[in-house]
Design a protein around this motif. Structure first.
Motif, PDB file in Angstrom:
ATOM      1  N   LEU A  13       0.839  -1.205   0.000  1.00 33.94           N
ATOM      2  CA  LEU A  13       0.000   0.000   0.000  1.00 33.94           C
ATOM      3  C   LEU A  13       0.871   1.252   0.000  1.00 33.94           C
ATOM      4  N   HIS A  14       1.950   1.219   0.781  1.00 31.60           N
ATOM      5  CA  HIS A  14       2.861   2.364   0.798  1.00 31.60           C
ATOM      6  C   HIS A  14       3.423   2.646  -0.610  1.00 31.60           C
TER       7      HIS A  14
ATOM      8  N   THR B  38     -11.922   5.827  -8.727  1.00 30.90           N
ATOM      9  CA  THR B  38     -11.074   5.157  -9.718  1.00 30.90           C
ATOM     10  C   THR B  38      -9.642   5.030  -9.209  1.00 30.90           C
ATOM     11  N   VAL B  39      -9.144   6.099  -8.584  1.00 31.49           N
ATOM     12  CA  VAL B  39      -7.789   6.064  -8.026  1.00 31.49           C
ATOM     13  C   VAL B  39      -7.688   4.989  -6.950  1.00 31.49           C
ATOM     14  N   LEU B  40      -8.663   4.992  -6.032  1.00 30.38           N
ATOM     15  CA  LEU B  40      -8.634   4.037  -4.925  1.00 30.38           C
ATOM     16  C   LEU B  40      -8.766   2.600  -5.435  1.00 30.38           C
ATOM     17  N   ARG B  46      -3.701  -3.021  -7.662  1.00 29.86           N
ATOM     18  CA  ARG B  46      -2.265  -3.317  -7.713  1.00 29.86           C
ATOM     19  C   ARG B  46      -1.769  -3.954  -6.417  1.00 29.86           C
ATOM     20  N   VAL B  47      -2.364  -3.574  -5.287  1.00 35.59           N
ATOM     21  CA  VAL B  47      -2.002  -4.241  -4.027  1.00 35.59           C
ATOM     22  C   VAL B  47      -2.460  -5.700  -4.071  1.00 35.59           C
ATOM     23  N   GLY B  48      -3.650  -5.937  -4.615  1.00 38.26           N
ATOM     24  CA  GLY B  48      -4.148  -7.315  -4.758  1.00 38.26           C
ATOM     25  C   GLY B  48      -3.246  -8.149  -5.649  1.00 38.26           C
ATOM     26  N   ARG B 131     -10.497  -7.596  -7.163  1.00 36.10           N
ATOM     27  CA  ARG B 131     -10.348  -7.739  -8.615  1.00 36.10           C
ATOM     28  C   ARG B 131      -8.888  -8.006  -8.988  1.00 36.10           C
ATOM     29  N   GLY B 132      -7.959  -7.322  -8.307  1.00 34.37           N
ATOM     30  CA  GLY B 132      -6.542  -7.514  -8.609  1.00 34.37           C
ATOM     31  C   GLY B 132      -6.040  -8.884  -8.194  1.00 34.37           C
TER      32      GLY B 132
END
Lengths: 162, 162
Positions: A13-14, B38-40, B46-48, B131-132
């Motif tokens: 997350l960072h 959308t940003v969140l 990407r974290v997923g 989703r990621g």
């Protein structure tokens, strides 16, 4: 599922937070870089405040300034990075240098001298984290960071005397 | 120092991420709200992906789609929120509803019907996270979330058939 550790989650997350602070047209040029650093430092500050406020009520008060700094090196670093800092130095006049020889947020970066200029982006949040935690513990400070050789870095905490 | 748990750390950072996505003049009005979501969602995605890529190589392959979804309910939720989802329903045609009766990111919010409109900001990251993670496990999907009664919420995963 040990590989999905919380530490990894926080680091992932960072990484996204740093990318977002410099994405979408923001963060280009010196002014953009400074603006991004300010955002990241502010986020770190508020997370540090939040962590300090969640300390158990029964936690022993820190008798001396040095005790509080040791708390950062041991407990805060432990909670956030899963280890302690590697070294702590002080001039006994309110300046402390916390050294981490293998700083997690820097090990994720590609290595090499040419990436040194990118390093501040990965240190700003933690500067704020230290400053925010200290602030909630009653100590105002300024915190800066420096890298001489990736992935080692030093955080300099200068206590503001009342 | 149990009160400084990593789970708290992650939640504190997530709160700051949501605030940043809507701070500094961004995120006002419907268009701003959508841009923030959308940003969140993208950060969550990407974290997923990052979490899924860190799964042990020796992890057993998921034989069926339902196994993968159960992995999300149990292991992903466990790693991120420290518990399992409360319920899983499916129409057996590629749609899954993951229910969490006490969703961590919503319990931090002030309660009350008037805050329901704020809720999507606290769900978008997790939609992306689901989703990621699925994407890196070879399953493309669309994920939406809904709240009927704070702090309970449902995530609807619709698998995109190849």
């Amino acid at each position: 599922m040990p590989a999905m550790a919380d530490e990894t989650l926080f680091q992932l997350l960072h990484t996204q937070v740093v990318a977002a602070a410099y994405g979408a047209g923001r963060g280009s040029g010196d002014e953009g870089l400074r603006a991004g650093l300010t955002v990241l430092e502010g986020m770190g500050f508020r997370v540090g405040q939040g962590l300090a406020e969640r300390l158990p009520r029964g936690a022993p008060a820190f008798r001396e300034e040095l005790d509080t700094i040791k708390f950062l090196c041991r407990d805060l670093w432990g909670a956030v990075f899963g280890k302690q800092t590697d070294n702590l130095r002080t001039n006994h006049q309110g300046t402390y240098i916390l050294q981490d020889n293998n700083f997690s947020f820097l090990t994720q970066m590609a290595w090499g001298q040419q990436y040194l200029e990118e390093a501040p982006k990965f240190l700003a949040f933690t500067c704020g984290l230290l400053r925010g935690t200290l602030s909630s513990l009653g100590i105002e400070s300024s915190v800066t960071a420096s890298v001489t050789s990736l992935p080692a870095c030093k955080f300099q905490v200068v206590i503001q005397k009342a």
